[in-house]
Design an enzyme around this catalytic site. Structure first.
Site, PDB file in Angstrom:
ATOM      1  CG  ASP A 546      86.828   4.888  49.740  1.00  0.00           C
ATOM      2  OD1 ASP A 546      88.117   3.770  49.132  1.00  0.00           O
ATOM      3  OD2 ASP A 546      87.095   4.401  50.973  1.00  0.00           O
ATOM      4  CD  GLU A 577      88.715   2.299  45.735  1.00  0.00           C
ATOM      5  OE1 GLU A 577      89.671   1.574  45.905  1.00  0.00           O
ATOM      6  OE2 GLU A 577      88.000   2.092  46.488  1.00  0.00           O
TER       7      GLU A 577
END
Length: 904
Positions: A546, A577
């Site tokens: 994340d 990400e």
């Protein structure tokens, strides 16, 4: 006597009643609140006050909550009359810009109304400072922040009367002599640096004393000095609890603590303390203690005394916890081990280029009443086989096995804040609020009170997925923690685990309140240790990181090395990400998308492709960036001639490029299409959805699907279908849960997805491994109609035969005809169907017709006559050479010389 007693009792009652009535009827005096706010650059435009009374939305007797500032020579000020308050009333205050565009500081503050004099309270606030001062501006000293930046340097800011003096003392009362002080005055505001004559001894707690004010000196840059890293960075692998039947060894890294005490409990919550034991300082900042005896399945915390405060904390290395993660658990050897799990291992029969990712929330996947699953919303829900919906169609684990995806990417399954594990169905959260990083989430367990249960049930879920040939990807949130100042990390080693700004506030590149300082040695060690633990103890096949763009490159490279040491290439799957969510103070190299090439086995989400595809399939074609973004995905975000000049190079190989059209964070693909094209008929909306699937699954790189996307998942409100959620992280099961009736009602779309998955698996030309392969074999088709995109992709079958795939994508409202290269082309994907069975044949010279808003994939077989000719020539040459060699051998055997005469 009885009458007299009755008389007095009656009189007392009447007096009490009258007094009570007077008290109840007495009105509270109004209070005039005068709030002053000082900004460093005098930029007050748009800034305003937000006041509230605790437990209410507004202030008692008033409607509004926002109050503008006026500006005078002192700065911004606002005068507010408060009615119905007293010194016990809690009035909250925030300073914001506009309508919540920005906050001055993130923390809520409450005013001390007991400071009021004669119905008036004057309050002073400074930009970026949490401190609240009362009275006149220059009445008293106040230290906003003091920070130890090195072993001899202290930086500070404060509100200081003229002529104030400074002292530095420690926890034991020792005073440290100042060598120099450099200060800057701005009216009564002071900032500066104090330099000590000698280096401070560590560990210790230090205070800055000014007049009668004494403030703890927080640790800042000292953590990044050679002094700290040489003396306090620990490289052992035994932090946490090492359990044996006859003893347990406890170790906690707390380099700045004055003392640490172990607290043992019988249960994971409640008043059941068994004993306490002090830990001894050992080495490199580690405190430890060894207890003889069997402490299996008992619970524990630590009492840490640090920087003048004492905190009860959960061990960051706890391997399980009691309910709501409030106490660590001493996990016995073999506890939480389901039958057969020790024989389970990573998925090893899926090559990295064959990976198809499928994003799932444990809770969302089976919470629907029509899921047919008994353990709804639980780890065990994904262990149940042969579950069906009310129409008799497969759901849950059996459905996953039939879909064709290779890996399930789970939204966070480690312990998180936001769901009360005692009443899990009363609240909802995606799970991006990490608390205990080594611990499975208790709300997904059937029993959150006994720590071994969550461990066993998560392992059983992973084992079941492996049994179906499906890998497990864990969503890892190593960019921030849910709690900031009051996190276990910060209470054990204040200011170390997070990135802290110069003013002492938390850097907030995550937009979640803070960000982890992964560049620091012990934070990096913690993250890497956690990754290795999940792999070794739970057999996790890979990780999705994340906000990976907040994590430093060196940490990600270390993760890459350790992961592939445990699960060798090409089996493990890593990606994340490649962006942040806000401004960060970290200036080093971060694992952003454009740095993906620095860790070539870690993928990055191609959010450029995502946005472009969403526009492309909905017919929003005006922007040049739309077509270019789609091409960038087909190029694997790498060095490809058609995109590099405009888009740059992100990846070292196409497998790093994670291509997707939707995910949990935003609208579902179906909702996005429906909202973008609200006037269109259902048949055209479905066509757009199929087109989006084709763009993702016929693309180079690694495809990623959002669960339920394949049967038109929606996140519409169950009570008001016109309300559709994008960011639904707390929206509840009615919004987030998969509706399994859709799996039946939209079977046509589902079959199209399954067909695309099967076609992709059949053709290596859709999944090149290296950029060199892609550049050699993927050819952009020129001179197509505007916005129509096409590629030829070559895949060798053997030395003399290739297959060539023709891929065409038409986002327009008109059908497009295209004459492909010569040969017979078999069509496997069109606007209605997809799969490994030929749908139609285009003979030599015939056109391929790409219907509106659809994709087409056709395949031809190419005999490599050039290679055949070369092979024949090579064969003849080989035969000639063999003949010559044989002839020469015979001559040598018979002893003939060059003239043919005998040498004897």
């Amino acid at each position: 006597m009885g009458k007299r007693a009755a008389f007095f009792v009656g009189m007392f009652f009447l007096c009490w009643l009258g007094t009570s009535k007077w008290v109840q009827g007495k009105e509270k005096e109004p209070l005039t609140l005068e709030i002053h706010y000082i900004r460093q650059e005098d930029d007050y435009e748009g800034w305003n006050l937000w006041l509230w009374q605790e437990g209410q939305e507004g202030l008692e007797g008033q409607e509004g909550q926002a109050y503008p500032f006026q500006v005078d020579e002192e700065g911004g000020y606002s005068e507010i009359a408060l009615a119905g308050v007293d010194e016990n009333t809690r009035i909250g205050i925030l300073i914001r810009k506009g309508d919540w565009e920005e906050k001055d500081i993130a923390e809520d503050r409450f005013l001390d109304l007991s400071q009021a004099k004669d119905g008036h309270l004057s309050v002073w606030l400074w930009q970026g400072e949490e401190a609240v001062t009362y009275g006149e501006k220059g009445e008293a000293a106040h230290i906003f922040d003091a920070c130890l930046e090195s072993e001899t340097e202290i930086f500070f800011r404060g509100l200081v009367p003229s002529g104030a003096s400074f002292q530095v003392v420690d926890y034991h009362g020792n005073e440290y002599e100042l060598e120099a002080q450099e200060v800057v005055w701005d009216d009564n505001l002071l900032s500066g640096k104090l330099t000590l004559k000698e280096a401070v001894p560590l560990p210790n707690t230090f205070y800055l004393v000014m007049e009668d004010v004494r403030e703890v000196i927080r640790f800042g840059g000292i953590y990044d000095t050679r002094l700290f890293t040489d003396n306090f960075v620990y490289d052992g692998d035994d932090l946490g609890v090492v359990y044996e039947k006859d003893k347990s060894v406890f170790k906690l890294w707390a380099p700045m603590a004055e003392s640490v005490t172990l607290l043992l409990y019988e249960e994971g919550d409640g008043d059941n303390l068994l004993r306490s034991e002090p830990l001894s300082y050992m080495e490199k900042g580690v405190f430890g203690v060894t207890l003889s005896g069997d402490y299996a399945n008992q619970y524990y915390t630590y009492l840490v005394n640090v920087q003048g405060s004492e905190w009860e904390v959960v061990d960051p290395y706890a391997k399980s916890t009691g309910v709501n993660g409030e106490r660590g658990m001493i996990l016995a050897t073999g506890a939480g081990m389901p039958e057969g799990f020790e024989e389970d291992t990573f998925i090893r029969n899926i090559k990295r280029e064959d990976v198809i990712l499928y994003e799932v929330s444990v809770r969302d996947y089976t919470s629907d009443a029509d899921s047919g699953v008994y353990h709804k919303g639980k780890f065990l829900g994904l262990t149940e086989e042969n579950t069906v919906n009310s129409a008799g169609d497969s759901t849950g684990l059996s459905y996953l096995a039939s879909l064709g995806v290779t890996h399930v990417h789970f939204l966070p399954i480690q312990d998180f804040y936001g769901v009360d594990e005692k009443e899990p169905w009363e609240s909802y959260n995606w799970g991006y609020n990490p608390v205990n990083y080594f611990v499975p989430e208790g709300s997904y367990a059937t029993d959150p009170y006994h720590g071994e249960v969550r461990v066993q049930e998560l392992r059983k879920m992973i084992q079941s997925l492996h049994g179906q040939g499906i890998g497990v990807i864990m969503d890892a949130v190593y960019n921030h923690t849910y709690y900031s100042a009051d996190s276990n990390f910060n209470r054990i080693v204040p200011g170390y685990y997070h990135r802290i700004k110069e003013d002492g506030s938390f850097s907030n590149g995550s937009k979640c309140g803070n960000e982890l300082a992964t560049e620091r040695a012990m934070v990096r060690k913690y993250v890497v240790d956690a990754v290795k633990y999940w792999m070794r103890e739970y057999h996790v096949d890979g990780f999705r990181f994340d906000l990976m763009g907040l994590i430093d490159v060196e940490t990600m490279q270390e993760i890459e090395k350790e992961v592939y040491r445990i699960n060798p290439n090409p089996h493990a799957v890593l990606y994340g990400e490649g962006w942040d969510a806000g401004e960060t103070i970290y200036e080093g190299n971060r694992m952003e998308s454009f740095n993906a090439y620095l860790a070539p086995k870690i993928g990055t989400f191609n959010n450029v492709f995502r946005r472009a595809v969403q526009n492309y399939i909905c017919g929003f074609l005006e922007e040049e960036s739309t077509l270019l973004g789609v091409k960038f995905g087909f190029a694997g975000a790498g060095d490809y001639s058609d995109t590099t000049a405009r888009m740059g190079i992100w990846t070292a190989n196409p497998l790093q490029c994670i291509n997707y059209a939707s995910c949990h964070d935003g609208y579902t693909l179906w909702d996005l299409i429906s909202l973008s094209c609200p006037e269109e008929e259902l048949s055209l909306l479905k066509r757009r959805d199929r087109f989006g699937a084709a763009c993702v699954l016929l693309c180079q790189g690694t495809p990623f699907l959002h669960s339920g996307e394949e049967f038109l998942r929606t996140k519409a409100s169950p009570t008001n279908p016109d309300v559709i959620y994008g960011g639904s992280y707390i929206a509840g099961d009615g919004v987030n849960g998969l509706e399994w009736k859709n799996r039946t009602e939209n079977k046509d779309v589902l079959e199209y997805y399954k067909g695309l998955i099967a076609f992709r698996k059949e053709h290596r030309g859709l999944r090149y491994v290296t950029q060199k392969q892609l550049n050699k074999n993927l050819v952009l088709i020129e001179n197509l109609p505007e916005n129509v995109l096409g590629y030829y992709a070559r895949e060798p079958i053997n030395l003399f035969t290739d297959r060539q795939i023709c891929l065409l994508f038409n986002p327009t409202q008109e059908a497009v005809e295209f004459v492909p290269l010569s040969g017979t082309w078999e069509i496997y994907v069109d606007d209605q169907s997809a799969g490994t069975q030929c749908l139609a044949v285009a003979a030599e010279g015939e056109t391929l017709c790409v219907e509106s808003v659809s994709a087409l994939a056709a395949v031809r077989t190419v005999v490599r006559t050039d290679r055949i000719a070369i092979s024949i020539a090579a064969a003849f040459l080989t035969m000639a050479v063999v003949c010559i060699v044989i002839k020469m051998s015979r001559r040598k055997k018979h002893g003939w010389n060059e003239s043919g005469s005998d040498n004897q």
